[in-house]
Design an enzyme around this catalytic site. Structure first.
Site, PDB file in Angstrom:
ATOM      1  N   THR A   1     -33.920  10.303 -28.814  1.00  0.00           N
ATOM      2  CA  THR A   1     -33.164  10.580 -30.035  1.00  0.00           C
ATOM      3  C   THR A   1     -33.890  10.034 -31.264  1.00  0.00           C
ATOM      4  OG1 THR A   1     -31.150  10.327 -28.729  1.00  0.00           O
ATOM      5  CG2 THR A   1     -30.900  10.378 -31.118  1.00  0.00           C
TER       6      THR A   1
ATOM      7  N   ASP B   1     -34.894   4.765 -20.613  1.00  0.00           N
ATOM      8  CA  ASP B   1     -36.000   5.509 -20.012  1.00  0.00           C
ATOM      9  C   ASP B   1     -37.325   5.029 -20.604  1.00  0.00           C
ATOM     10  OD1 ASP B   1     -37.387   7.400 -18.514  1.00  0.00           O
ATOM     11  OD2 ASP B   1     -37.204   8.935 -20.068  1.00  0.00           O
TER      12      ASP B   1
ATOM     13  N   HIS C   1     -37.763  13.831 -25.049  1.00  0.00           N
ATOM     14  CA  HIS C   1     -36.617  14.506 -24.433  1.00  0.00           C
ATOM     15  C   HIS C   1     -36.138  15.649 -25.325  1.00  0.00           C
ATOM     16  CE1 HIS C   1     -35.632  10.300 -22.571  1.00  0.00           C
ATOM     17  NE2 HIS C   1     -36.572  10.928 -21.885  1.00  0.00           N
TER      18      HIS C   1
ATOM     19  N   MET D   1     -31.951   6.641 -27.052  1.00  0.00           N
ATOM     20  CA  MET D   1     -30.828   5.989 -26.375  1.00  0.00           C
ATOM     21  C   MET D   1     -31.186   5.706 -24.919  1.00  0.00           C
ATOM     22  SD  MET D   1     -27.802   4.930 -27.120  1.00  0.00           S
ATOM     23  CE  MET D   1     -26.244   4.442 -26.380  1.00  0.00           C
TER      24      MET D   1
END
Length: 350
Positions: A171, A292, A196, A289
């Site tokens: 994010t 990972d 991502h 967030m």
């Protein structure tokens, strides 16, 4: 935001079908309250003060002023987290560049449940996000891969030919990663990047970076060789790893289970580097967030890699780099604007 407080959401979309789907889907979550909707950007501006949402979802293409022009004017005055809900369209990245925090692709009818699950998770994350509004316009792409940032950086001649760089973000990462990449020289050691994002968007993102950065940037394909002057973006929905073949390094892009909640996963990339790379390594973990990449970055550090984490102040969400720092995976913290200089200084010492 207190976990007991409901997240107030405003839905902005000119499609009644899309609005109904989003409102019904988000309202089903116990922590989310849809406080109202708008049918276009003018309607959104008029209703904002009354509704006072914590998060807005917004279509990019609407009648009248589009979402991008609206956000350029609106976010400096009202820095509310905005999640874009869009079809497969390059304009998503233009909207992210002016301050939207995340995006999700509008679904086909057979994927509506998955869409709502994804959007709900993004709303929960966005409620904790910091909105970063650019103070100056992004440099326009210029022909011939000419430099795009104000500062000139000499070639990285001092760095050995075999250095591999891994970078992971989520994010807020599309723009934060660009802030790093556009400050790097064209002969930067080979890079692999996990960001991502939904299927279809990684190729467009790679093309965007390729226009705005000095080095070559493209979406990775299985078997690609990693080399100086090339940055590869992990394709959405595939786990991406570094593979060593003799003294060469290539990329494996293959289907697989989600790891740390993601596919591609930063942890998968970083762990593969820790296990397979025998030359010098650098790992960079940026805004996002969750956690990972934190464990994978720690594995890299234990194998002698130099590791950089984005600092809390410059993160949209200080999750992934925050966890990495907490567990001792990060050697140096820096803002997204300074990470490139930290990296180049380190490369000059090798």
């Amino acid at each position: 935001m207190s976990p007991d407080k409901k997240i107030r959401v405003m839905v902005v979309d000119d499609s009644m079908v899309a609005r109904s789907l989003i409102i019904k889907g988000l309202s089903a979550h116990p922590r989310i309250e849809v406080v109202g909707y708008a049918v276009n950007t003018l309607d959104a501006r008029n209703k904002f003060q009354k509704l006072r949402p914590d998060v807005m979802t917004m279509d990019v293409e609407m009648p009248g002023m589009n979402g991008i022009d609206f956000l350029k004017q609106f976010l400096p005055e009202h820095p509310v987290p905005v999640i874009l809900v869009s079809t497969l369209d390059l304009k998503v990245f233009d909207a992210l560049s002016v301050g939207a925090v995340d995006f999700v692709r509008k679904p086909e009818s057979s994927h509506q449940a998955e869409f709502i699950t994804t959007l709900t998770q993004k709303v929960l994350v966005a409620a904790t996000a910091k909105v970063r509004v650019k103070k100056s316009p992004e440099a326009a792409p210029v022909p011939g891969k000419a430099p795009v940032s104000a500062a000139f950086h000499p070639p990285v001649n001092a760095a050995p030919d075999k250095v591999l760089i891994g970078l992971g973000a989520s994010t807020g990462g599309t723009e934060a990663t660009l802030e790093v990449m556009k400050r790097l020289p064209e002969d930067i050691p080979g890079m692999l990047i996990v960001q991502h994002m939904p299927p279809g968007f990684t190729k467009m993102y790679a093309e965007r970076l390729n226009r705005l950065c000095r080095m070559e940037v493209r979406e990775a394909q299985h078997g690609d060789e990693i080399h100086r002057g090339l940055a590869l973006i992990a394709p959405a929905d595939y786990q991406t790893k570094v593979v060593r073949i003799g003294n060469r390094y290539t990329v494996s892009c293959a289907p697989g289970e989600k790891v740390s909640g993601h596919r591609p996963s930063v942890d998968v990339l970083f762990r593969s580097m820790a296990e397979n790379v025998q030359c010098k390594m650098v790992g960079i973990i940026m805004t996002g967030m969750g956690q990972d990449g934190a464990d994978g970055l720690l594995s890299m550090r234990k194998r002698g890699a130099y590791t950089i984490g984005q600092d809390e102040e410059s993160c949209v969400v200080y999750g992934m780099p925050g966890v990495a720092h907490k567990i001792g995976a990060v050697i140096t913290q820096a803002s997204c604007e300074d990470i490139a200089q930290v990296l180049l200084r380190h490369l000059k010492t090798l």
